[in-house]
Design an enzyme around this catalytic site. Sequence first.
Site, mmCIF file in Angstrom:
data_model
loop_
_atom_site.group_PDB
_atom_site.id
_atom_site.type_symbol
_atom_site.label_atom_id
_atom_site.label_comp_id
_atom_site.label_asym_id
_atom_site.label_seq_id
_atom_site.Cartn_x
_atom_site.Cartn_y
_atom_site.Cartn_z
ATOM 1 N N ASP A 6 -3.158 -25.923 39.756
ATOM 2 C CA ASP A 6 -3.050 -26.586 41.155
ATOM 3 C C ASP A 6 -3.588 -27.791 41.416
ATOM 4 O OD1 ASP A 6 -2.037 -25.776 44.203
ATOM 5 O OD2 ASP A 6 -4.331 -26.394 44.340
ATOM 6 N N TYR A 23 -6.636 -34.975 45.595
ATOM 7 C CA TYR A 23 -7.849 -34.531 44.614
ATOM 8 C C TYR A 23 -7.986 -35.366 43.666
ATOM 9 C CZ TYR A 23 -6.386 -29.609 46.210
ATOM 10 O OH TYR A 23 -6.110 -28.247 46.754
ATOM 11 N N LYS A 68 0.536 -31.460 45.936
ATOM 12 C CA LYS A 68 0.937 -31.419 47.525
ATOM 13 C C LYS A 68 1.014 -33.082 47.972
ATOM 14 C CE LYS A 68 -2.513 -27.667 47.315
ATOM 15 N NZ LYS A 68 -3.153 -27.937 45.965
ATOM 16 N N HIS A 118 0.526 -30.596 52.452
ATOM 17 C CA HIS A 118 -0.899 -30.013 52.377
ATOM 18 C C HIS A 118 -1.665 -29.680 53.650
ATOM 19 C CE1 HIS A 118 -4.613 -31.240 49.428
ATOM 20 N NE2 HIS A 118 -4.792 -30.352 50.196
#
Length: 279
Positions: A47, A52, A77, A110
Amino acid sequence: MQSIYDCYTLNNGVSIPCVGYGTYKAAYTKNEEIISMAIEAGYRYFDTASFYETETYLGKAVKNSKIPREEFFFASKVWKTEMGYEETKAALKRSLEHLQTDYLDLYLIHWPLPTPDYNDWKQLNLDTWKAMEELYKAGKIRAIGVSNFLPHHLENLINHSEIIPSVNQIEFHPGYTQEVTVQYCKEHHIQVQAWSPIGRTRVLEEPLILELSKKYQVSPAQLCLKFALQQDIIPLPKSSSIERMKQNQDLFSFEISKEDLYRLRTMPQTGWSGYHPDY
């Protein structure tokens, strides 16, 4: 479920592993080295998210592993600043380039609101979702879903879109179970996933968690992960230690009793991140 390779079936028929590896902050310092370690430990469901900044590292680690792409399950996302019809299509293109792949297994919105005071979030979500529906139909994404959506956010998509989300990824752990959202998702056949499935340090030090981890002879983290799994919620643990990576997969040799599940589900709120989708 007997191993992390066993799968749930999403509402569109796609199989999704019952445990994934979360890359948020886990690769903060050593980048693809940590993700390569997770691959070595046996993880195949990863994931990630544009926010990120781990997509590039994941792409490199998978390529260097020499394991076929088809054996992996990639989820990413679209971030708050990337929402909107054209913006979402551009965001997916960037994510695919970073991951060195031509498709995603799962793509999520997200957050439902880009900012707490954003008034026209309903239309923004619908525009974003329309782009994702088109990308799904074009074969660029195998399944589409959301993250951090509460029932009123989900209602907006369900009532005004063609495709119902396959997944809702939310903060979920003992001490913060979001029962209303989980129940809503189950009623609408939306698979729930747990980010922060072991909460924070405070959760792992709670007397009830320590009591039950001793009773079942597992670590507090294993107890929290099993707590999610026994409710058919996919946990996404993250760790930078290969020992803990492997320990977090050892969830199938014990079962939490019904009584203990109730005790865990009714714990006082603890370990909440402080992030609320509307505020």
